[in-house]
Scaffold this active site. Sequence first.
Site, PDB file in Angstrom:
ATOM      1  N   GLU A  15      -3.882  -9.093  -9.750  1.00 43.12           N
ATOM      2  CA  GLU A  15      -3.564  -7.668  -9.892  1.00 43.12           C
ATOM      3  C   GLU A  15      -2.749  -7.424 -11.160  1.00 43.12           C
ATOM      4  OE1 GLU A  15      -4.024  -4.753  -8.875  1.00 43.12           O
ATOM      5  OE2 GLU A  15      -4.843  -4.766  -6.826  1.00 43.12           O
ATOM      6  N   ARG A 101       5.496  -3.883   1.281  1.00 40.87           N
ATOM      7  CA  ARG A 101       5.772  -4.351  -0.080  1.00 40.87           C
ATOM      8  C   ARG A 101       5.323  -3.306  -1.071  1.00 40.87           C
ATOM      9  NH1 ARG A 101       0.936  -5.349  -2.440  1.00 40.87           N
ATOM     10  NH2 ARG A 101      -0.778  -6.323  -1.277  1.00 40.87           N
ATOM     11  N   ASN A 103       3.013  -2.136  -4.227  1.00 39.39           N
ATOM     12  CA  ASN A 103       1.610  -2.385  -4.549  1.00 39.39           C
ATOM     13  C   ASN A 103       1.380  -2.009  -6.011  1.00 39.39           C
ATOM     14  OD1 ASN A 103      -1.049  -3.213  -3.731  1.00 39.39           O
ATOM     15  ND2 ASN A 103      -1.654  -1.057  -3.731  1.00 39.39           N
ATOM     16  N   ASP A 121      -0.530  -5.032   6.613  1.00 40.28           N
ATOM     17  CA  ASP A 121      -1.706  -5.128   7.465  1.00 40.28           C
ATOM     18  C   ASP A 121      -2.533  -3.853   7.319  1.00 40.28           C
ATOM     19  OD1 ASP A 121      -3.647  -5.467   9.367  1.00 40.28           O
ATOM     20  OD2 ASP A 121      -2.265  -5.816  11.046  1.00 40.28           O
ATOM     21  N   ASN A 153      -2.554   3.624  -4.933  1.00 43.39           N
ATOM     22  CA  ASN A 153      -3.211   2.767  -5.912  1.00 43.39           C
ATOM     23  C   ASN A 153      -3.660   3.613  -7.098  1.00 43.39           C
ATOM     24  OD1 ASN A 153      -4.139   0.171  -6.654  1.00 43.39           O
ATOM     25  ND2 ASN A 153      -4.933  -0.183  -4.599  1.00 43.39           N
ATOM     26  N   ASP A 205      -9.483   1.077  -6.616  1.00 45.47           N
ATOM     27  CA  ASP A 205      -8.370   0.125  -6.684  1.00 45.47           C
ATOM     28  C   ASP A 205      -7.582   0.410  -7.960  1.00 45.47           C
ATOM     29  OD1 ASP A 205      -6.706  -2.166  -6.332  1.00 45.47           O
ATOM     30  OD2 ASP A 205      -8.298  -3.155  -5.238  1.00 45.47           O
TER      31      ASP A 205
END
Length: 295
Positions: A15, A101, A103, A121, A153, A205
């Site tokens: 990433e 967390r 991203n 999750d 994102n 993404d």
Amino acid sequence: MQAELILDARNATGECPVWNAREQALYWVDIPARRLHRWSPQDGTTSSWEAPQMLACVASCGDGSWLAGMEDGLYRVRPQEDGTLATTLLIDVTHPRPTMRFNDGRCDRQGRFWAGTMFMDMGEASVVGSLYRYEGGQIAPLKAHVTDMIVPNGLGFSPDGTTMYLSDSHPSVQKIWAFDYDIDTGTPHHRRLFVDMNQYPGRPDGAAVDADGCYWICGNDEGMIHRFTPEGKLDRSLAVPVKKPSMCAFGGRNLETLFVTSIRPGGDLSDQPLAGGVFALQPGVRGLEEPLFKA
């Protein structure tokens, strides 16, 4: 147009590629491996440093150190000769749930750092993601402007900085929004649908914006990179030889190369042995230099 494999990195979740213009090198992270990677095209060498937590997004500070969104906050990290990252906590974040967390993240054109958070999750589809702006040692959740996020994102900013892009890549959403962006206050407003990715191959993404103001987004699960005009019209789609491209970034000496990181899932990979690799495309357009974080 054929994608070139520049590194068979086998990243679990590659990433946040960032082209460092001063070093003429590409940096990126592997989130679950807790690693920051560097690749030099001049000699083909790679380097890697391990962090004490998962790190998901980084921005160069211009002095060899990086601002990093990790699990419990934002850190200043600096590569060490022993293969570790020296970390200094800048500010911690109290998440609404455990096992969250940071991203996707990047700087706006003025050097403010923006990053989203997610519940790890994804199967729970937990609507607890937030978008944060960090500047002047202060972090602010933008709940007044950005709500109902699962996996924030696709952050990006137009060349003049007055438009901000943001997506939610969760399978139940798959939409990209545009905002008018006040460059003086760092405030987004007038949220509107930019692209409904349910109409195109792949989940939205990581993203990049080119010098023409067009928005490039990875079509995760479908091995595509899409370019949309500022009006939200699909301009072109480029293929990569893996199913899960994760984020793209312009780099190279003239910012004419589009670098793409990818994810290496578990299971049978006989149909995509290069999953987790880092790729390069020559799309025929120039990108924009990534802004440095301004402390």
